[in-house]
Design a protein around this motif. Structure first.
Motif, PDB file in Angstrom:
ATOM      1  N   LEU A 292       0.823  -1.206   0.000  1.00  0.00           N
ATOM      2  CA  LEU A 292       0.000   0.000   0.000  1.00  0.00           C
ATOM      3  C   LEU A 292       0.862   1.263   0.000  1.00  0.00           C
ATOM      4  O   LEU A 292       0.356   2.347  -0.261  1.00  0.00           O
ATOM      5  N   PHE A 293       2.146   1.115   0.305  1.00  0.00           N
ATOM      6  CA  PHE A 293       3.061   2.252   0.160  1.00  0.00           C
ATOM      7  C   PHE A 293       3.401   2.343  -1.319  1.00  0.00           C
ATOM      8  O   PHE A 293       3.804   1.365  -1.944  1.00  0.00           O
ATOM      9  N   GLY A 294       3.246   3.539  -1.892  1.00  0.00           N
ATOM     10  CA  GLY A 294       3.453   3.721  -3.324  1.00  0.00           C
ATOM     11  C   GLY A 294       2.180   3.365  -4.068  1.00  0.00           C
ATOM     12  O   GLY A 294       1.074   3.594  -3.599  1.00  0.00           O
ATOM     13  N   GLU A 295       2.347   2.789  -5.232  1.00  0.00           N
ATOM     14  CA  GLU A 295       1.203   2.329  -6.030  1.00  0.00           C
ATOM     15  C   GLU A 295       0.655   1.048  -5.403  1.00  0.00           C
ATOM     16  O   GLU A 295       1.412   0.231  -4.884  1.00  0.00           O
ATOM     17  N   LEU A 296      -0.661   0.861  -5.446  1.00  0.00           N
ATOM     18  CA  LEU A 296      -1.277  -0.365  -4.931  1.00  0.00           C
ATOM     19  C   LEU A 296      -0.798  -1.539  -5.780  1.00  0.00           C
ATOM     20  O   LEU A 296      -1.011  -1.585  -6.988  1.00  0.00           O
ATOM     21  N   ARG A 297      -0.080  -2.489  -5.112  1.00  0.00           N
ATOM     22  CA  ARG A 297       0.467  -3.644  -5.806  1.00  0.00           C
ATOM     23  C   ARG A 297       0.241  -4.890  -4.974  1.00  0.00           C
ATOM     24  O   ARG A 297       0.048  -4.819  -3.766  1.00  0.00           O
TER      25      ARG A 297
END
Length: 191
Positions: free
Chosen positions: A7-12
């Motif tokens: 969840l840090f940055g782009e949702l991956r």
């Protein structure tokens, strides 16, 4: 099966192969549902999820949107990732680790660490997890609120880290971390 969520940055997400990919669903609502489930360490009631996602929507419409979003999300991540608890609650499988939850666990572990060397190691591990802003690019008020809360915690972590480094005579490292706070740049990729 999805094993990790970022969840840090782009949702991956990452599967057992550890290959990261963006979480692609038909709707943003399904991604928002995934994030709410990923942030919670306990099951969430469907009613509460519906209210959180669509606060100004009539109950019947809210329930239909939740069912649709849940179906789209399960199609994207698999039925075994999103678990129903009875008829009225949902949770993320315990098999899925979430970077934000790990961040909070590391912060808690640092508080309990008996010696500065161990605390420094744990605080640095927490900061490595949080190198990018929470859900970067998302602008929903609840996301911005959570992002602000995480960034405030990151600043506190950096202050604690700098203090421990100073106590151990590692002033140069401490000054670097203190500079990051003053520059309001605690999210440094080189950690």
């Amino acid at each position: 099966m999805i094993r990790r969520a970022f969840l840090f940055g782009e949702l991956r997400v990452a599967e057992e192969s550890d290959v990261e990919r963006s979480l692609v669903t038909r709707t943003q609502d399904a991604r928002r549902l995934f994030v709410l489930l990923a942030l919670s360490s306990t099951a969430l009631r469907r009613v509460a999820l519906g209210i959180r996602l669509w606060p100004d929507t009539p109950d019947e419409v809210r329930r239909a949107r939740l069912r649709y979003s849940l179906a789209m999300l399960r199609r994207a991540v698999g039925d075994e990732v999103i678990l129903s608890i009875g008829a009225d609650a949902l949770t993320l499988s315990a098999e899925v680790t979430v970077d934000v939850r790990l961040f909070w666990e590391q912060v808690q572990a640092a508080v309990l660490a008996p010696v500065p060397d161990l605390r420094i190691e744990v605080l640095q591990a927490a900061l490595r997890l949080a190198r990018s802003p929470f859900l970067n690019g998302w602008s929903e008020p609840w996301v911005v609120q959570e992002r602000n809360r995480l960034e405030a915690c990151q600043r506190d972590v950096v202050r604690a880290l700098a203090a421990d480094l100073t106590r151990l005579g590692r002033e140069e490292e401490a000054m670097l971390w203190q500079h990051l706070i003053s520059a309001n740049d605690v999210l440094t990729p080189g950690l």
